[in-house]
Design a protein around this motif. Structure first.
Motif, mmCIF file in Angstrom:
data_model
loop_
_atom_site.group_PDB
_atom_site.id
_atom_site.type_symbol
_atom_site.label_atom_id
_atom_site.label_comp_id
_atom_site.label_asym_id
_atom_site.label_seq_id
_atom_site.Cartn_x
_atom_site.Cartn_y
_atom_site.Cartn_z
ATOM 1 N N LEU A 18 14.819 26.518 -26.629
ATOM 2 C CA LEU A 18 15.900 27.303 -26.027
ATOM 3 C C LEU A 18 16.766 26.459 -25.095
ATOM 4 N N GLY A 19 16.098 25.558 -24.385
ATOM 5 C CA GLY A 19 16.809 24.733 -23.403
ATOM 6 C C GLY A 19 17.975 23.985 -23.997
ATOM 7 N N CYS A 20 17.819 23.581 -25.282
ATOM 8 C CA CYS A 20 18.875 22.787 -25.918
ATOM 9 C C CYS A 20 20.175 23.567 -26.050
ATOM 10 N N SER A 21 20.044 24.904 -26.035
ATOM 11 C CA SER A 21 21.254 25.703 -26.222
ATOM 12 C C SER A 21 21.978 25.962 -24.901
ATOM 13 N N ILE A 22 21.340 25.568 -23.787
ATOM 14 C CA ILE A 22 21.981 25.783 -22.486
ATOM 15 C C ILE A 22 23.121 24.778 -22.324
ATOM 16 N N ASP A 23 24.221 25.268 -21.823
ATOM 17 C CA ASP A 23 25.345 24.350 -21.589
ATOM 18 C C ASP A 23 25.132 23.615 -20.276
ATOM 19 N N VAL A 24 25.386 22.316 -20.302
ATOM 20 C CA VAL A 24 25.293 21.548 -19.068
ATOM 21 C C VAL A 24 26.479 21.920 -18.177
ATOM 22 N N LYS A 25 26.212 21.971 -16.886
ATOM 23 C CA LYS A 25 27.266 22.368 -15.937
ATOM 24 C C LYS A 25 28.428 21.376 -15.999
ATOM 25 N N LYS A 26 29.639 21.902 -16.021
ATOM 26 C CA LYS A 26 30.819 21.043 -16.126
ATOM 27 C C LYS A 26 31.005 20.251 -14.837
ATOM 28 N N ALA A 27 31.101 18.943 -14.980
ATOM 29 C CA ALA A 27 31.280 18.087 -13.802
ATOM 30 C C ALA A 27 32.707 18.191 -13.272
ATOM 31 N N ASN A 28 32.819 18.066 -11.977
ATOM 32 C CA ASN A 28 34.141 18.193 -11.364
ATOM 33 C C ASN A 28 34.236 17.263 -10.149
ATOM 34 N N ALA A 29 35.093 16.269 -10.242
ATOM 35 C CA ALA A 29 35.266 15.323 -9.130
ATOM 36 C C ALA A 29 36.730 15.322 -8.698
ATOM 37 N N PRO A 30 36.994 15.391 -7.379
ATOM 38 C CA PRO A 30 38.397 15.393 -6.933
ATOM 39 C C PRO A 30 39.079 14.070 -7.242
ATOM 40 N N THR A 31 40.349 14.136 -7.550
ATOM 41 C CA THR A 31 41.067 12.886 -7.806
ATOM 42 C C THR A 31 42.536 13.022 -7.407
ATOM 43 N N ASP A 32 43.029 12.030 -6.725
ATOM 44 C CA ASP A 32 44.440 11.980 -6.327
ATOM 45 C C ASP A 32 44.819 10.519 -6.086
ATOM 46 N N PRO A 33 44.909 9.763 -7.175
ATOM 47 C CA PRO A 33 45.212 8.333 -7.002
ATOM 48 C C PRO A 33 46.675 8.126 -6.621
ATOM 49 N N PRO A 34 47.014 6.956 -6.076
ATOM 50 C CA PRO A 34 48.424 6.697 -5.755
ATOM 51 C C PRO A 34 49.272 6.711 -7.018
ATOM 52 N N LYS A 35 50.496 7.170 -6.840
ATOM 53 C CA LYS A 35 51.384 7.297 -8.005
ATOM 54 C C LYS A 35 52.575 6.354 -7.877
ATOM 55 N N VAL A 36 53.038 5.909 -8.996
ATOM 56 C CA VAL A 36 54.220 5.043 -9.011
ATOM 57 C C VAL A 36 55.364 5.859 -9.588
ATOM 58 N N ALA A 37 56.511 5.767 -8.919
ATOM 59 C CA ALA A 37 57.682 6.489 -9.429
ATOM 60 C C ALA A 37 57.953 6.042 -10.853
ATOM 61 N N LYS A 38 58.309 6.975 -11.681
ATOM 62 C CA LYS A 38 58.538 6.669 -13.093
ATOM 63 C C LYS A 38 59.644 5.635 -13.234
ATOM 64 N N SER A 39 59.420 4.703 -14.129
ATOM 65 C CA SER A 39 60.399 3.649 -14.336
ATOM 66 C C SER A 39 61.690 4.231 -14.929
ATOM 67 N N PHE A 40 62.807 3.883 -14.318
ATOM 68 C CA PHE A 40 64.085 4.375 -14.823
ATOM 69 C C PHE A 40 64.805 3.306 -15.632
ATOM 70 N N PHE A 41 64.028 2.383 -16.121
ATOM 71 C CA PHE A 41 64.635 1.316 -16.914
ATOM 72 C C PHE A 41 65.235 1.882 -18.193
ATOM 73 N N SER A 42 66.426 1.420 -18.506
ATOM 74 C CA SER A 42 67.046 1.809 -19.773
ATOM 75 C C SER A 42 67.541 0.535 -20.444
ATOM 76 N N SER A 43 67.114 0.331 -21.685
ATOM 77 C CA SER A 43 67.484 -0.920 -22.358
ATOM 78 C C SER A 43 68.993 -1.024 -22.561
ATOM 79 N N SER A 44 69.697 0.139 -22.528
ATOM 80 C CA SER A 44 71.155 0.073 -22.708
ATOM 81 C C SER A 44 71.817 -0.655 -21.533
ATOM 82 N N GLN A 45 71.104 -0.709 -20.390
ATOM 83 C CA GLN A 45 71.666 -1.393 -19.215
ATOM 84 C C GLN A 45 71.706 -2.908 -19.395
ATOM 85 N N ILE A 46 70.899 -3.414 -20.319
ATOM 86 C CA ILE A 46 70.853 -4.878 -20.455
ATOM 87 C C ILE A 46 71.498 -5.353 -21.752
ATOM 88 N N VAL A 47 72.249 -4.469 -22.405
ATOM 89 C CA VAL A 47 72.941 -4.899 -23.624
ATOM 90 C C VAL A 47 73.990 -5.939 -23.221
#
Lengths: 345, 413
Positions: A18-47
């Motif tokens: 029966l034990g095999c049918s028990i669901d393991v408790k869902k793990a949950n760890a907080p996360t908030d890593p530093p973020k980098v602003a999305k790159s606004f590079f556009s290849s048309s700028q370097i044509v």
């Protein structure tokens, strides 16, 4: 009774699993890593066509001269970090003072240019050029763009005399402005220039002559519609003519490489990859000893980042040099900047 | 015919050893043995989670607690193996005047593990005093793991500043900071810490039990258990790997003393000593006591897992022939593991033994069903027994403290 117990046995046996049918408790760890602003590079700028002469390119120092031992001794990790910090600081100082110098210079030019122009317009409006001494060789009475004169006509006409006086005053005022500008430049610009030079000298001294790539003379990029399918990167050999492609050229003292095919020795750049989303360009060139029968001594890997600013392109990134003789790899930096010009057909 | 009441624990032991350590009890062992020529087939089941434990200070914490750390810039850099990136970041930090010991953020992990062991066993009564048996656990494990990193404001400011200087390097840094635990594990050559499910065979147990004395007022049995390392041992490429085997031979000697207080109540004491023999095994060599994850491997380290001593006091009460109830209290101690090797300094091998000395106080409750007496009276066609129990470590050091549910069924023939 038998049936009940037989069923009980089966249930109990089933319960073992029966034990095999028990669901393991869902793990949950907080996360908030530093973020980098999305790159606004556009290849048309370097044509366009970008060409930077004498880019700054050096390897991070890994040793130092020991006077006592009369030999180069390796730098520890901490010492290498300190040296890099000093180089970073000197580079930032140099860039800061360069920007300040050119901005201040421009500001002073604009300030004095305006006053000079206004006085010149007044000088022209007063027709001062018509009052020069015709016997002076430098006198061109019919030339309105003459703004200084050595001698004036000999006249008793009070009106002309008053005008000559006004013209001379105008000239003196402009000469005064020039002197003021020079003086102001000396007071304001010279200290900035001195700091700029000091930062540059500090950079050169910290990097050390032996770590500079002085034989790397030009970096050239052409990004735009490719006339024919003759370019290696991005599987250009399989694309239709006219599609946007990239041509990379580098020039060393003694030889030049590019990824353009069918141009003699030039197609020696390999592994060109251009990340059009982020503006990251990587490629590799062989290190060739041109003085020794073009012997290939190693390879140089470029890991560049393209940063367009208006009509300028700033290229920076890492380089990695591997020498085949020792198998050792050293890393360094490259920086170059210049205007993006239209592609010539 | 009290000796017919042999129970599950007589075969597989009274505690569920997890890779050579202490654990909550799963049954009450008695002095009962099988009569000559009688055989039994048993199937045991054990279910537990591995979420919490009593740490080295006896405090109850989560098993993932060692991953929950305040990380300084220095610690983050130490875990990085890209030398150029490390030098670039450290030089930038120095340029900004940020001390390397400043806390950059906190790493977090949550690891939940479900363990279900099914233990088929067979026993045979060689004589009326000797019973031999063997058992092979089949262990199912299911791990659900998640890791995270919460950066401080200053780190965000530095990353933002750095991104203005090099977008490419900052993207690389960001990807590494997204999950510092995963990055550190990858840098050190570990497999990712992620959900995993597997079923595998555990260590084979060979048991011999001898009924040394059988009097009206007491009975005394001695049992020997030899554990043969047939189970998979922990994979050193996984930072968390609940393996069903520990890779070495164990020999356990137990004395079971039983006093029938009344016809329905028995008091039992079991004292056992388990020798865990030294062996040679692959291991990671910790950087130090704190930083256990390491890239350094010794493919032939000498290991001597600590021996285990335990004693338990139990009461078994059978109000009717069909039902019985039991309770026990167990005191257990395991010595510290000792390691030796030549691939690193002695103190790093010593660090392998940190937090391996165990102490445990545990209780166990069970309810059982037996048709043995009914069978003997010819009131039932089949002699069988079934027990359901729960064990719980109530106090200890370096021992898991999740409840351990056990169930077993025995058929005699």
């Amino acid at each position: 009774m038998k049936i009940i117990f037989t069923n009980t046995i089966l249930v109990l046996l089933g319960l073992q699993f029966l034990g095999c049918s028990i669901d393991v408790k869902k793990a949950n760890a907080p996360t908030d890593p530093p973020k980098v602003a999305k790159s606004f590079f556009s290849s048309s700028q370097i044509v366009g066509h970008f060409r930077a002469s004498a880019p700054v390119m050096f390897l991070w120092p890994v040793d130092r001269w020991d006077e006592a031992a009369q030999a180069f001794v390796p730098l520890s990790f901490s010492e290498q970090a300190e040296v890099r910090k000093n180089i970073v600081k000197a580079s930032e100082d140099k860039a800061f003072y360069e920007a300040e110098f050119f901005a201040t210079e421009k500001q002073l030019d604009e300030k004095y240019l305006g006053l000079q122009e206004s006085l010149k317009q007044e000088y022209v409006a007063d027709r001062c050029y018509a009052l020069c001494d015709p016997f002076e060789l430098s006198c061109f009475p019919g030339k309105p763009e003459t703004f200084f004169q050595d001698a004036w006509i000999d006249t008793d006409d009070p009106e002309e005399l008053a005008l000559i006086e006004k013209c001379i005053a105008n000239e003196n005022e402009r000469r005064g402005l020039e002197a003021d500008q020079t003086e102001e430049e000396e007071v304001i610009l010279d200290p900035i220039e001195a700091k700029m030079i000091a930062a540059n000298e500090s950079l050169l001294a910290t990097v050390g002559n032996r770590n500079f790539f002085n034989d790397f003379t030009t970096l050239e990029l052409v990004y735009g519609p490719v006339a024919s399918c003759e370019v290696v990167p991005n599987d250009c050999l399989d694309i239709d003519p006219g599609q946007t492609g990239l041509v990379v050229k580098v020039l060393f003292t003694g030889g030049g490489f590019s990824n353009v095919l069918n141009s003699g020795q030039d197609h020696q750049i390999s592994e060109v990859d251009f990340d059009q989303e982020n503006g990251f360009l990587t490629f590799k060139v062989p290190l060739i000893d041109f003085a020794d029968e073009n012997r290939v001594t190693g390879e140089l890997f470029f890991d560049l980042e393209l940063n367009p600013k208006g009509k300028e392109l700033i290229v920076g990134g890492d380089i990695r040099r591997t020498l085949y003789a020792t198998g050792k790899t050293r890393v360094g930096r490259i920086s170059a900047s210049g205007p993006i010009m239209p592609i010539e057909n | 015919m009290a000796f017919w009441t042999i129970i599950f624990s007589s075969l597989v032991g009274s505690s569920f050893c997890w890779a050579g350590g202490l654990s909550a009890p799963i049954s009450i062992n008695t002095t009962a043995v099988l009569p000559k020529g009688v055989r039994s087939v048993q199937v045991g089941g054990i279910t537990t989670t591995v979420d919490g434990w009593f740490n080295d200070f006896g405090l109850s914490t989560g098993v993932a607690e060692p991953f929950n750390q305040e990380l300084s810039y220095s610690r983050l850099l130490q875990a990085e193996n890209d030398e150029n990136l490390k030098l670039n970041v450290e030089s930038q930090l120095r340029n900004q005047g940020v001390p390397l010991e400043t806390i950059a953020g906190n790493s977090y992990a949550d690891i939940n593990t479900l363990v279900v062991a099914t233990i088929p066993a067979m026993a045979y009564g060689l004589t009326d005093r000797w019973t031999v048996a063997f058992a092979v656990p089949i262990v199912y494990t299911n791990i659900d793991a998640e890791t995270g990193f919460v950066g401080r404001d200053q780190l965000q400011e530095l990353v933002t500043d750095f991104s203005t200087k090099s977008r490419k390097q900052t993207q690389l840094i960001q990807s590494k900071l997204k999950d510092v635990i995963a990055t550190e594990l990858a840098n050190k050559g570990y497999q990712p810490l992620e959900d995993r499910e597997r079923t595998e065979v555990g260590d084979l147990r060979l048991i011999a039990k001898y009924l040394a004395a059988k009097e009206l007022s007491y009975s005394w049995a001695i049992s020997n258990t030899l554990t043969v390392p047939t189970g998979r041992v922990r994979d050193i490429d996984f930072i968390v790997d609940p393996a069903p085997g520990d890779g070495q031979v164990d020999l356990s000697i137990a004395s079971i003393f039983e006093v029938p207080v009344t016809s329905k109540l028995r008091l039992i004491n079991q004292t056992s000593y388990t020798i865990q023999f030294a062996d040679v095994i692959d291991t990671r060599i910790p950087v130090n006591q704190i930083e256990r994850a390491s890239a350094d491997i010794d493919e032939g380290a000498n290991r001597d897992l600590g021996d285990i001593i335990s004693t338990s006091f139990a009461a078994l009460y059978a109000p009717t022939d069909l039902f019985n109830f039991g309770a026990s209290y167990t005191l257990g101690y395991k010595e510290r593991d000792r390691w030796r090797g030549v691939n690193a300094s002695a103190d790093r091998y010593w660090a392998l033994g940190v937090e391996t000395e165990q102490f445990m106080q545990a209780v166990y409750l069970q309810a059982g069903l037996s048709t043995v007496e009914l069978f003997k009276r010819k009131a039932f066609f089949l002699p069988m027994m079934a027990n359901l129990g729960v064990g719980q470590v109530v106090d200890g050091r370096n021992v898991r403290n999740d409840p351990l549910w056990s169930m077993n069924m025995t058929l005699f023939f």
